[in-house]
Design a protein around this motif. Structure first.
Motif, PDB file in Angstrom:
ATOM      1  N   ALA A  14       0.811  -1.221   0.000  1.00  0.00           N
ATOM      2  CA  ALA A  14       0.000   0.000   0.000  1.00  0.00           C
ATOM      3  C   ALA A  14       0.844   1.271   0.000  1.00  0.00           C
ATOM      4  N   THR A  15       2.014   1.196   0.627  1.00  0.00           N
ATOM      5  CA  THR A  15       2.837   2.393   0.800  1.00  0.00           C
ATOM      6  C   THR A  15       3.996   2.486  -0.184  1.00  0.00           C
ATOM      7  N   GLY A  16       4.383   1.359  -0.775  1.00  0.00           N
ATOM      8  CA  GLY A  16       5.565   1.353  -1.633  1.00  0.00           C
ATOM      9  C   GLY A  16       6.861   1.409  -0.859  1.00  0.00           C
ATOM     10  N   ARG A  17       6.787   1.239   0.436  1.00  0.00           N
ATOM     11  CA  ARG A  17       7.993   1.276   1.271  1.00  0.00           C
ATOM     12  C   ARG A  17       8.658  -0.084   1.338  1.00  0.00           C
ATOM     13  N   GLU A  18       9.918  -0.071   1.750  1.00  0.00           N
ATOM     14  CA  GLU A  18      10.646  -1.322   1.956  1.00  0.00           C
ATOM     15  C   GLU A  18      10.004  -2.111   3.096  1.00  0.00           C
ATOM     16  N   ARG A  19      10.005  -3.430   2.918  1.00  0.00           N
ATOM     17  CA  ARG A  19       9.339  -4.278   3.895  1.00  0.00           C
ATOM     18  C   ARG A  19       9.969  -4.150   5.280  1.00  0.00           C
ATOM     19  N   TRP A  20      11.291  -4.055   5.342  1.00  0.00           N
ATOM     20  CA  TRP A  20      11.968  -3.982   6.645  1.00  0.00           C
ATOM     21  C   TRP A  20      11.578  -2.706   7.392  1.00  0.00           C
ATOM     22  N   SER A  21      11.382  -1.602   6.638  1.00  0.00           N
ATOM     23  CA  SER A  21      11.001  -0.336   7.249  1.00  0.00           C
ATOM     24  C   SER A  21       9.583  -0.421   7.812  1.00  0.00           C
ATOM     25  N   VAL A  22       8.699  -1.026   7.036  1.00  0.00           N
ATOM     26  CA  VAL A  22       7.329  -1.218   7.500  1.00  0.00           C
ATOM     27  C   VAL A  22       7.313  -2.105   8.739  1.00  0.00           C
ATOM     28  N   PHE A  23       8.085  -3.166   8.711  1.00  0.00           N
ATOM     29  CA  PHE A  23       8.141  -4.085   9.849  1.00  0.00           C
ATOM     30  C   PHE A  23       8.539  -3.357  11.131  1.00  0.00           C
ATOM     31  N   LEU A  24       9.561  -2.506  11.051  1.00  0.00           N
ATOM     32  CA  LEU A  24      10.017  -1.803  12.247  1.00  0.00           C
ATOM     33  C   LEU A  24       8.930  -0.900  12.818  1.00  0.00           C
ATOM     34  N   ASP A  25       8.212  -0.198  11.940  1.00  0.00           N
ATOM     35  CA  ASP A  25       7.146   0.685  12.418  1.00  0.00           C
ATOM     36  C   ASP A  25       5.994  -0.105  13.032  1.00  0.00           C
ATOM     37  N   LEU A  26       5.589  -1.193  12.377  1.00  0.00           N
ATOM     38  CA  LEU A  26       4.507  -2.016  12.928  1.00  0.00           C
ATOM     39  C   LEU A  26       4.934  -2.653  14.238  1.00  0.00           C
ATOM     40  N   ASP A  27       6.173  -3.084  14.316  1.00  0.00           N
ATOM     41  CA  ASP A  27       6.681  -3.710  15.531  1.00  0.00           C
ATOM     42  C   ASP A  27       6.608  -2.740  16.706  1.00  0.00           C
ATOM     43  N   ASP A  28       6.921  -1.478  16.459  1.00  0.00           N
ATOM     44  CA  ASP A  28       6.821  -0.473  17.522  1.00  0.00           C
ATOM     45  C   ASP A  28       5.380  -0.319  17.995  1.00  0.00           C
ATOM     46  N   VAL A  29       4.439  -0.283  17.049  1.00  0.00           N
ATOM     47  CA  VAL A  29       3.018  -0.158  17.396  1.00  0.00           C
ATOM     48  C   VAL A  29       2.579  -1.337  18.252  1.00  0.00           C
ATOM     49  N   LEU A  30       2.939  -2.541  17.825  1.00  0.00           N
ATOM     50  CA  LEU A  30       2.504  -3.735  18.544  1.00  0.00           C
ATOM     51  C   LEU A  30       3.171  -3.851  19.907  1.00  0.00           C
ATOM     52  N   ASP A  31       4.426  -3.413  20.004  1.00  0.00           N
ATOM     53  CA  ASP A  31       5.098  -3.411  21.306  1.00  0.00           C
ATOM     54  C   ASP A  31       4.376  -2.499  22.286  1.00  0.00           C
ATOM     55  N   ARG A  32       3.961  -1.334  21.817  1.00  0.00           N
ATOM     56  CA  ARG A  32       3.260  -0.387  22.696  1.00  0.00           C
ATOM     57  C   ARG A  32       1.935  -0.974  23.169  1.00  0.00           C
ATOM     58  N   ILE A  33       1.209  -1.595  22.259  1.00  0.00           N
ATOM     59  CA  ILE A  33      -0.079  -2.172  22.632  1.00  0.00           C
ATOM     60  C   ILE A  33       0.117  -3.359  23.580  1.00  0.00           C
ATOM     61  N   ALA A  34       1.096  -4.197  23.287  1.00  0.00           N
ATOM     62  CA  ALA A  34       1.338  -5.393  24.095  1.00  0.00           C
ATOM     63  C   ALA A  34       1.812  -5.056  25.503  1.00  0.00           C
ATOM     64  N   ALA A  35       2.336  -3.860  25.694  1.00  0.00           N
ATOM     65  CA  ALA A  35       2.856  -3.484  27.013  1.00  0.00           C
ATOM     66  C   ALA A  35       1.774  -3.521  28.091  1.00  0.00           C
ATOM     67  N   ASP A  36       0.522  -3.356  27.704  1.00  0.00           N
ATOM     68  CA  ASP A  36      -0.585  -3.378  28.673  1.00  0.00           C
ATOM     69  C   ASP A  36      -1.272  -4.737  28.757  1.00  0.00           C
ATOM     70  N   ALA A  37      -0.678  -5.750  28.157  1.00  0.00           N
ATOM     71  CA  ALA A  37      -1.338  -7.057  28.086  1.00  0.00           C
ATOM     72  C   ALA A  37      -1.645  -7.635  29.458  1.00  0.00           C
ATOM     73  N   ASP A  38      -0.719  -7.546  30.388  1.00  0.00           N
ATOM     74  CA  ASP A  38      -0.949  -8.143  31.708  1.00  0.00           C
ATOM     75  C   ASP A  38      -2.139  -7.504  32.406  1.00  0.00           C
ATOM     76  N   ARG A  39      -2.305  -6.206  32.232  1.00  0.00           N
ATOM     77  CA  ARG A  39      -3.427  -5.523  32.881  1.00  0.00           C
ATOM     78  C   ARG A  39      -4.752  -5.883  32.207  1.00  0.00           C
ATOM     79  N   ARG A  40      -4.719  -6.057  30.882  1.00  0.00           N
ATOM     80  CA  ARG A  40      -5.950  -6.498  30.209  1.00  0.00           C
ATOM     81  C   ARG A  40      -6.312  -7.917  30.625  1.00  0.00           C
ATOM     82  N   LEU A  41      -5.313  -8.782  30.738  1.00  0.00           N
ATOM     83  CA  LEU A  41      -5.566 -10.153  31.191  1.00  0.00           C
ATOM     84  C   LEU A  41      -6.130 -10.160  32.607  1.00  0.00           C
ATOM     85  N   ALA A  42      -5.606  -9.297  33.453  1.00  0.00           N
ATOM     86  CA  ALA A  42      -6.107  -9.222  34.829  1.00  0.00           C
ATOM     87  C   ALA A  42      -7.551  -8.755  34.851  1.00  0.00           C
TER      88      ALA A  42
END
Length: 204
Positions: free
Chosen positions: A160-188
């Motif tokens: 969709a963006t025409g960007r390099e896959r590795w660059s997209v991966f790094l940005d998505l990984d940051d997003v998912l890391d931020r969301i996953a940081a609250d996983a324990d509290r959601r599980l609780a």
């Protein structure tokens, strides 16, 4: 009439604070007397789907996403567990077709009901971006990272963006890391709500 336990699952703010489910979904869960644990789970996944779609809209505006469909799908993906409550605390896939049929019976369009079937079928051919996002929200809400699933979304983002896959991966990984940081509290939060309502229907 709904039970006090279900009402709490649908309205308690949570930590982190979880968005309320769409009114249509709340009404449906009340009608079918959903287990409180299921309502809490759907709220957690729905909230994560909202965070995910917001982040992608900011970072990857070129990606075509039907945000309202993704949020509805996340809010209803496991609704079939009303009919198969054993799958709330154990493995099983009977809830997937059952959820699809349940949604249809409640007047939900097939295009929205489909997420009940596709949320665990992301490896099949022809799965769209919206379906991948519901599947991803259903994993990362509890901090689970699935490389193959994330890779499929990276491919769509790169296309969709025409960007390099590795660059997209790094940005998505940051997003998912931020969301996953609250996983324990959601599980609780989910764990504080019972799989079965011990008090029955007590509230009007």
């Amino acid at each position: 009439m709904i039970s006090a336990a279900l009402r709490r699952a649908l309205t308690a703010p949570g930590d982190p604070v979880l968005r309320p489910l769409p009114d249509q979904v709340v009404a449906m869960l009340e009608t079918v007397h959903a287990p409180p644990r299921l309502a809490a789970h759907l709220r957690a996944v729905h909230d994560v789907a909202a965070q995910l779609t917001d982040a992608l809209a900011d970072g990857f505006p070129q990606l075509p996403v039907d945000r309202s469909a993704v949020l509805f799908g996340a809010a209803t993906h496991d609704i079939g567990k009303v009919l198969h409550p054993q799958e709330l605390s154990g493995p099983g896939s009977s809830h997937e077709p059952a959820g699809y049929e349940l949604l249809l019976r409640h007047g939900v369009a097939p295009s929205l009901a489909r997420f009940a079937r596709t949320h665990a079928s992301w490896q099949q051919d022809g799965i769209g971006v919206d379906d991948l996002l519901v599947s991803l929200a259903d994993k990362v809400w509890k901090g689970k990272r699935v490389t193959d699933l994330e890779g499929l979304l990276v491919d769509r983002l790169a296309d969709a963006t025409g960007r390099e896959r590795w660059s997209v991966f790094l940005d998505l990984d940051d997003v998912l890391d931020r969301i996953a940081a609250d996983a324990d509290r959601r599980l609780a939060f989910q764990a504080t709500h019972p799989v079965r309502d011990p008090h029955g229907v007590v509230d009007g």
